[in-house]
Motif scaffolding. Structure first.
Motif, PDB file in Angstrom:
ATOM      1  N   MET A   1      -9.026 -10.687   8.860  1.00 49.58           N
ATOM      2  CA  MET A   1      -7.417 -11.257   7.932  1.00 49.58           C
ATOM      3  C   MET A   1      -7.894 -11.515   7.388  1.00 49.58           C
ATOM      4  O   MET A   1      -6.560 -10.693   6.133  1.00 49.58           O
ATOM      5  N   TYR A   2      -8.393 -12.735   5.771  1.00 46.40           N
ATOM      6  CA  TYR A   2      -8.113 -12.684   5.073  1.00 46.40           C
ATOM      7  C   TYR A   2      -9.154 -11.412   4.101  1.00 46.40           C
ATOM      8  O   TYR A   2      -8.680 -11.556   3.375  1.00 46.40           O
ATOM      9  N   ASN A   3     -10.411 -10.741   4.499  1.00 49.84           N
ATOM     10  CA  ASN A   3     -10.528  -9.302   3.446  1.00 49.84           C
ATOM     11  C   ASN A   3      -8.544  -9.062   3.695  1.00 49.84           C
ATOM     12  O   ASN A   3      -8.723  -7.898   2.245  1.00 49.84           O
ATOM     13  N   PHE A   4      -8.554  -8.256   4.985  1.00 51.52           N
ATOM     14  CA  PHE A   4      -6.608  -7.494   4.692  1.00 51.52           C
ATOM     15  C   PHE A   4      -5.468  -8.383   3.450  1.00 51.52           C
ATOM     16  O   PHE A   4      -5.485  -7.651   3.152  1.00 51.52           O
ATOM     17  N   VAL A   5      -5.514  -9.945   3.802  1.00 51.51           N
ATOM     18  CA  VAL A   5      -5.011 -10.131   2.309  1.00 51.51           C
ATOM     19  C   VAL A   5      -5.126  -9.920   1.367  1.00 51.51           C
ATOM     20  O   VAL A   5      -3.876  -9.574   0.817  1.00 51.51           O
ATOM     21  N   CYS A   6      -6.293 -10.668   0.877  1.00 54.57           N
ATOM     22  CA  CYS A   6      -6.926 -10.197  -0.583  1.00 54.57           C
ATOM     23  C   CYS A   6      -6.455  -8.807  -0.571  1.00 54.57           C
ATOM     24  O   CYS A   6      -6.703  -8.741  -2.196  1.00 54.57           O
ATOM     25  N   CYS A   7      -7.235  -7.960   0.177  1.00 53.92           N
ATOM     26  CA  CYS A   7      -7.274  -6.392  -0.640  1.00 53.92           C
ATOM     27  C   CYS A   7      -5.975  -5.943  -0.811  1.00 53.92           C
ATOM     28  O   CYS A   7      -5.693  -5.191  -1.751  1.00 53.92           O
ATOM     29  N   LEU A   8      -4.793  -6.405  -0.065  1.00 48.48           N
ATOM     30  CA  LEU A   8      -3.353  -5.868  -0.067  1.00 48.48           C
ATOM     31  C   LEU A   8      -3.051  -6.275  -0.950  1.00 48.48           C
ATOM     32  O   LEU A   8      -2.184  -5.886  -2.080  1.00 48.48           O
ATOM     33  N   LEU A   9      -3.102  -8.073  -1.664  1.00 49.01           N
ATOM     34  CA  LEU A   9      -2.809  -8.314  -2.485  1.00 49.01           C
ATOM     35  C   LEU A   9      -3.117  -8.019  -3.878  1.00 49.01           C
ATOM     36  O   LEU A   9      -2.324  -7.879  -5.262  1.00 49.01           O
ATOM     37  N   SER A  10      -4.232  -7.267  -3.765  1.00 52.73           N
ATOM     38  CA  SER A  10      -4.997  -7.252  -4.920  1.00 52.73           C
ATOM     39  C   SER A  10      -4.307  -5.740  -5.576  1.00 52.73           C
ATOM     40  O   SER A  10      -4.361  -5.157  -6.567  1.00 52.73           O
ATOM     41  N   ASN A  11      -4.097  -4.876  -3.366  1.00 50.11           N
ATOM     42  CA  ASN A  11      -3.325  -3.557  -4.320  1.00 50.11           C
ATOM     43  C   ASN A  11      -2.658  -3.709  -4.629  1.00 50.11           C
ATOM     44  O   ASN A  11      -2.057  -2.600  -5.548  1.00 50.11           O
ATOM     45  N   LEU A  12      -1.583  -4.575  -4.036  1.00 48.25           N
ATOM     46  CA  LEU A  12       0.112  -3.836  -4.800  1.00 48.25           C
ATOM     47  C   LEU A  12      -0.548  -4.903  -6.427  1.00 48.25           C
ATOM     48  O   LEU A  12       0.905  -4.315  -7.097  1.00 48.25           O
ATOM     49  N   ALA A  13      -1.189  -5.396  -6.734  1.00 50.21           N
ATOM     50  CA  ALA A  13      -1.478  -6.118  -7.869  1.00 50.21           C
ATOM     51  C   ALA A  13      -1.299  -4.779  -8.837  1.00 50.21           C
ATOM     52  O   ALA A  13      -0.383  -4.592 -10.293  1.00 50.21           O
ATOM     53  N   LEU A  14      -2.252  -4.410  -8.265  1.00 47.75           N
ATOM     54  CA  LEU A  14      -2.919  -2.697  -9.428  1.00 47.75           C
ATOM     55  C   LEU A  14      -1.589  -1.627  -9.459  1.00 47.75           C
ATOM     56  O   LEU A  14      -0.892  -1.623  -9.852  1.00 47.75           O
ATOM     57  N   LEU A  15      -0.745  -1.862  -7.670  1.00 45.61           N
ATOM     58  CA  LEU A  15       0.284  -1.395  -7.995  1.00 45.61           C
ATOM     59  C   LEU A  15       1.622  -1.856  -8.820  1.00 45.61           C
ATOM     60  O   LEU A  15       1.755  -0.674  -9.956  1.00 45.61           O
ATOM     61  N   ALA A  16       1.167  -3.143  -8.969  1.00 42.65           N
ATOM     62  CA  ALA A  16       2.659  -3.458 -10.484  1.00 42.65           C
ATOM     63  C   ALA A  16       2.328  -3.224 -12.107  1.00 42.65           C
ATOM     64  O   ALA A  16       3.054  -2.884 -12.302  1.00 42.65           O
ATOM     65  N   ALA A  17       0.993  -3.510 -11.991  1.00 45.12           N
ATOM     66  CA  ALA A  17       0.053  -2.708 -12.766  1.00 45.12           C
ATOM     67  C   ALA A  17       0.557  -1.334 -13.884  1.00 45.12           C
ATOM     68  O   ALA A  17       0.373  -0.611 -14.892  1.00 45.12           O
ATOM     69  N   VAL A  18      -0.408  -0.488 -12.815  1.00 43.48           N
ATOM     70  CA  VAL A  18       0.194   0.898 -12.881  1.00 43.48           C
ATOM     71  C   VAL A  18       1.594   0.983 -13.191  1.00 43.48           C
ATOM     72  O   VAL A  18       2.114   2.284 -14.333  1.00 43.48           O
ATOM     73  N   GLN A  19       2.402   1.025 -12.031  1.00 47.05           N
ATOM     74  CA  GLN A  19       3.859   1.074 -12.224  1.00 47.05           C
ATOM     75  C   GLN A  19       4.706   0.247 -13.553  1.00 47.05           C
ATOM     76  O   GLN A  19       5.633   0.897 -13.997  1.00 47.05           O
ATOM     77  N   LEU A  20       3.885  -1.001 -14.303  1.00 44.81           N
ATOM     78  CA  LEU A  20       4.764  -1.437 -15.520  1.00 44.81           C
ATOM     79  C   LEU A  20       3.722  -0.209 -16.468  1.00 44.81           C
ATOM     80  O   LEU A  20       4.512   0.121 -17.634  1.00 44.81           O
ATOM     81  N   ALA A  21       2.631   0.006 -16.332  1.00 49.53           N
ATOM     82  CA  ALA A  21       2.311   0.384 -17.237  1.00 49.53           C
ATOM     83  C   ALA A  21       2.777   2.474 -17.699  1.00 49.53           C
ATOM     84  O   ALA A  21       3.556   2.652 -18.498  1.00 49.53           O
ATOM     85  N   SER A  22       3.177   2.720 -16.785  1.00 43.69           N
ATOM     86  CA  SER A  22       3.577   3.703 -16.242  1.00 43.69           C
ATOM     87  C   SER A  22       5.603   4.413 -17.206  1.00 43.69           C
ATOM     88  O   SER A  22       5.269   5.150 -18.087  1.00 43.69           O
ATOM     89  N   TRP A  23       5.522   2.875 -16.923  1.00 42.51           N
ATOM     90  CA  TRP A  23       7.025   2.655 -17.852  1.00 42.51           C
ATOM     91  C   TRP A  23       7.340   2.275 -19.003  1.00 42.51           C
ATOM     92  O   TRP A  23       7.721   3.029 -19.677  1.00 42.51           O
ATOM     93  N   PHE A  24       6.337   1.761 -19.771  1.00 41.39           N
ATOM     94  CA  PHE A  24       5.598   1.745 -21.221  1.00 41.39           C
ATOM     95  C   PHE A  24       5.485   3.033 -21.835  1.00 41.39           C
ATOM     96  O   PHE A  24       5.940   3.177 -23.010  1.00 41.39           O
ATOM     97  N   ILE A  25       4.308   3.995 -20.980  1.00 41.93           N
ATOM     98  CA  ILE A  25       4.079   4.816 -21.794  1.00 41.93           C
ATOM     99  C   ILE A  25       5.521   6.109 -21.168  1.00 41.93           C
ATOM    100  O   ILE A  25       5.911   6.919 -22.728  1.00 41.93           O
ATOM    101  N   ARG A  26       6.324   5.662 -20.596  1.00 44.96           N
ATOM    102  CA  ARG A  26       7.503   6.899 -20.811  1.00 44.96           C
ATOM    103  C   ARG A  26       8.526   6.073 -21.778  1.00 44.96           C
ATOM    104  O   ARG A  26       9.278   6.831 -22.228  1.00 44.96           O
ATOM    105  N   ALA A  27       8.302   5.045 -21.986  1.00 46.52           N
ATOM    106  CA  ALA A  27       9.340   4.633 -22.274  1.00 46.52           C
ATOM    107  C   ALA A  27       9.229   4.486 -24.134  1.00 46.52           C
ATOM    108  O   ALA A  27       9.802   4.909 -25.065  1.00 46.52           O
ATOM    109  N   MET A  28       7.908   4.341 -24.765  1.00 47.77           N
ATOM    110  CA  MET A  28       7.436   4.744 -25.637  1.00 47.77           C
ATOM    111  C   MET A  28       7.332   6.147 -25.956  1.00 47.77           C
ATOM    112  O   MET A  28       7.676   6.845 -27.200  1.00 47.77           O
TER     113      MET A  28
END
Length: 128
Positions: A1-28
């Motif tokens: 369960m620990y592997n699942f939660v850690c992997c899911l949290l890191s993937n969601l953090a990566l999703l947030a980072a990618v979405q934020l980066a793409s938003w900045f690129i589209r804004a610029m």
């Protein structure tokens, strides 16, 4: 369960980072069409392939201390975390697309254009 939660949290953090980066690129640069969800799914696919290769080709045959961590059993939890993160990404993209479509339809109706109500039940309109 620990592997699942850690992997899911890191993937969601990566999703947030990618979405934020793409938003900045589209804004610029509004002329670029950067789709954060597609980038994220591509990155997750590459990570999944590398994870599977390391798990089944390297650590599955490794002896000694690696047998304590059960790399093959932990892989399935990480695979489910990858799939769940992709499902969240697609769900958020669909929700954002619907909100943008409603915003665009409302903006067109406010511009003074002729709008015909096509169905009183679904409250759909047809801008002319």
């Amino acid at each position: 369960m620990y592997n699942f939660v850690c992997c899911l949290l890191s993937n969601l953090a990566l999703l947030a980072a990618v979405q934020l980066a793409s938003w900045f690129i589209r804004a610029m640069r509004p002329d670029l069409t950067v789709h954060g969800t597609r980038l994220f799914v591509g990155m997750i696919a590459i990570a999944f392939v590398f994870d599977a290769a390391l798990t089944f080709l390297v650590f599955a045959d490794a002896g000694g201390a690696w047998k304590v961590y059960h790399p093959v059993n932990a892989f399935y939890a990480r695979a489910v975390a990858y799939a769940l993160a992709v499902a969240v990404a697609f769900g958020l993209a669909r929700r954002a697309g619907r909100a943008a479509a409603r915003r665009d339809a409302g903006a067109r109706a406010k511009d003074g254009a002729l709008v015909i109500e096509t169905s009183p039940y679904s409250k759909s309109t047809l801008p002319m």
